[in-house]
Design a protein around this motif. Structure first.
Motif, PDB file in Angstrom:
ATOM      1  N   SER A 185      43.520  38.765  28.489  1.00  0.00           N
ATOM      2  CA  SER A 185      42.220  38.312  29.003  1.00  0.00           C
ATOM      3  C   SER A 185      41.421  37.619  27.901  1.00  0.00           C
ATOM      4  N   ILE A 192      40.159  33.732  28.011  1.00  0.00           N
ATOM      5  CA  ILE A 192      38.750  33.351  27.894  1.00  0.00           C
ATOM      6  C   ILE A 192      38.537  32.380  26.734  1.00  0.00           C
ATOM      7  N   LYS A 201      36.041  39.614  31.707  1.00  0.00           N
ATOM      8  CA  LYS A 201      36.451  38.559  32.636  1.00  0.00           C
ATOM      9  C   LYS A 201      35.296  38.108  33.528  1.00  0.00           C
ATOM     10  N   ARG A 256      35.767  31.819  32.525  1.00  0.00           N
ATOM     11  CA  ARG A 256      36.100  33.123  33.086  1.00  0.00           C
ATOM     12  C   ARG A 256      37.607  33.219  33.262  1.00  0.00           C
ATOM     13  N   ALA A 257      38.138  34.398  33.075  1.00  0.00           N
ATOM     14  CA  ALA A 257      39.575  34.613  33.263  1.00  0.00           C
ATOM     15  C   ALA A 257      39.831  35.077  34.688  1.00  0.00           C
ATOM     16  N   GLY A 294      41.357  37.183  37.831  1.00  0.00           N
ATOM     17  CA  GLY A 294      41.742  38.588  37.998  1.00  0.00           C
ATOM     18  C   GLY A 294      42.546  38.761  39.275  1.00  0.00           C
TER      19      GLY A 294
END
Length: 401
Positions: A202, A206, A316, A349-350, A352
């Motif tokens: 993560s 980012i 995230k 943003r990562a 999910g």
């Protein structure tokens, strides 16, 4: 139209051999009774033919074959008599016990035993000579002996069938247990792999997004440094896990140290470094009493992983603000809480997949605890994302005293 059952090949073979053998004995003049002058010699062949015919029914209709054979045997005693007729009757008695119904298999040995005793007593009372015992012996050899032999064989077959069924059931249960163990182990491996590597990946996602979107050289350099650090740590964790999977039983394998609550300070320090550019502030509020005792290793590991996954999710998705980790240990229950700002966040943003929440719920369920995760309204009216887990936790200090 009534169709008779097809005879078994064993019955056909016994019928042919019995009939031919009986005819041969009749042709040679070998007889078994003393009523030779009462009936013509050829009448002996009638019970013989009937007995050979019912041999064809010894497996398909054993009770009917025995009933007809008994009538034929009685009729044979009023002719010159034939040894083949008597021998085929003993086979019918044996087949009625082996292939008949369970009730018939239980009754026939008892009935034939009583008949043998009755015939012995009647012969002794009538003839009043020791030789009368031979009549009882002959009756027992013709009726009781084959019935007992058939009952013994049937019991052995039923015991073997029961043992085979138990073996199949045992094998089936073992296969079910093996599949459940494999499924549980795969789930555990998936949780461990996700918890160990997701945090690093993560951070990489980012900061790589930030490096691509920010034109400042220094910012890109800082992001690449964080990416390198997390990639190296992630690879190290991955190699350790792969090593455990390849050689979990090796004597030289060093025992892996399970993560515990004592490592939360280092975990939060690492997350602070990763989330420095995202506007997030990380705070640890450990409400446990100093020296309160050591918790069981599975509980500490589950609590650590829940905090780790919650911090990863905050990196995230959380908007700028304070991320608070709280711990409390009261009434043999460990409460773990993680709150983070909830809302749209600027910057990279990562993505999910939701696997982290699934893993947290699995860990809590295995310990018979409870988990709540979702957006709530704080006391000041702001929206926050809250993860709250309650884990049964007895003080485990005495185990290490």
């Amino acid at each position: 139209m009534t169709r008779f059952p097809r005879p078994h090949r064993d019955g056909v073979l016994l019928a042919v051999i019995g009939l031919l053998g009986g005819v041969l004995l009749w042709g040679l003049g070998l007889h078994t009774t003393a009523f030779r002058d009462l009936t013509p010699s050829w009448v002996t062949l009638v019970p013989l033919a009937v007995m050979a015919s019912v041999e064809l029914l010894r497996r398909s209709c054993p009770s009917t074959a025995l009933l007809i054979g008994t009538v034929a045997l009685i009729a044979d005693q009023f002719t010159h008599g034939n040894l083949a007729t008597v021998l085929m009757y003993t086979d019918l008695m044996y087949a009625a016990v082996v292939y008949g119904t369970p009730g018939a298999a239980r009754r026939i040995p008892v009935i034939t035993g009583l008949i043998t005793v009755a015939m012995t007593i009647a012969a002794l009372a009538w003839l009043r000579r020791p030789e009368a015992l031979l009549i009882g012996v002959g009756t027992g050899l013709v009726s009781f002996a084959p019935a007992i032999t058939g009952a013994s064989l049937r019991n052995h077959r039923e015991a073997a069938e029961a043992a085979r069924l138990r073996a199949e059931q045992t094998a089936l249960l073992a296969e079910i247990d093996r599949n459940q163990a494999i499924t549980a182990e795969r789930s555990r491996m998936a949780r461990e792999l996700h918890d160990m590597v997701a945090n690093h990946l993560s951070a990489i996602a980012i900061h790589s997004t930030a490096a691509l979107s920010i034109a400042e050289p220094q910012a890109s350099t800082d992001a690449l440094a964080v990416i390198r650090e997390n990639s190296v740590q992630g690879l190290s964790e991955m190699r350790r896990l792969i090593g455990l999977l390849r050689d979990s039983g090796g004597a030289d394998q060093e025992p892996a140290v399970a993560p515990a609550l004592d490592g939360l300070d280092a975990l939060i320090a690492k997350v602070r470094t990763v989330g420095a550019d995202s506007g997030l502030v990380f705070v640890l509020d450990d409400g446990r009493e100093p020296g309160s005792g050591r918790l069981p290793a599975p509980v500490e590991m589950a609590a650590y992983r829940i905090v780790q996954e919650s911090l990863t999710n905050a990196l995230k998705h959380a908007s700028p603000g304070t991320v608070t980790v709280t711990l409390a240990h009261t009434d043999h229950t460990l409460t773990v809480g993680v709150t983070s700002p909830y809302g749209e966040r600027p910057g990279p943003r990562a993505p999910g997949s939701g696997a982290g929440l699934v893993g947290m719920r699995e860990r809590v369920t295995l310990l018979d605890g409870s988990l709540e995760a979702g957006p709530v309204t704080a006391a000041d009216g702001t929206k926050i994302w809250q993860v709250r887990a309650r884990l049964p936790a007895e003080d485990d200090t005495e185990l290490y005293a």
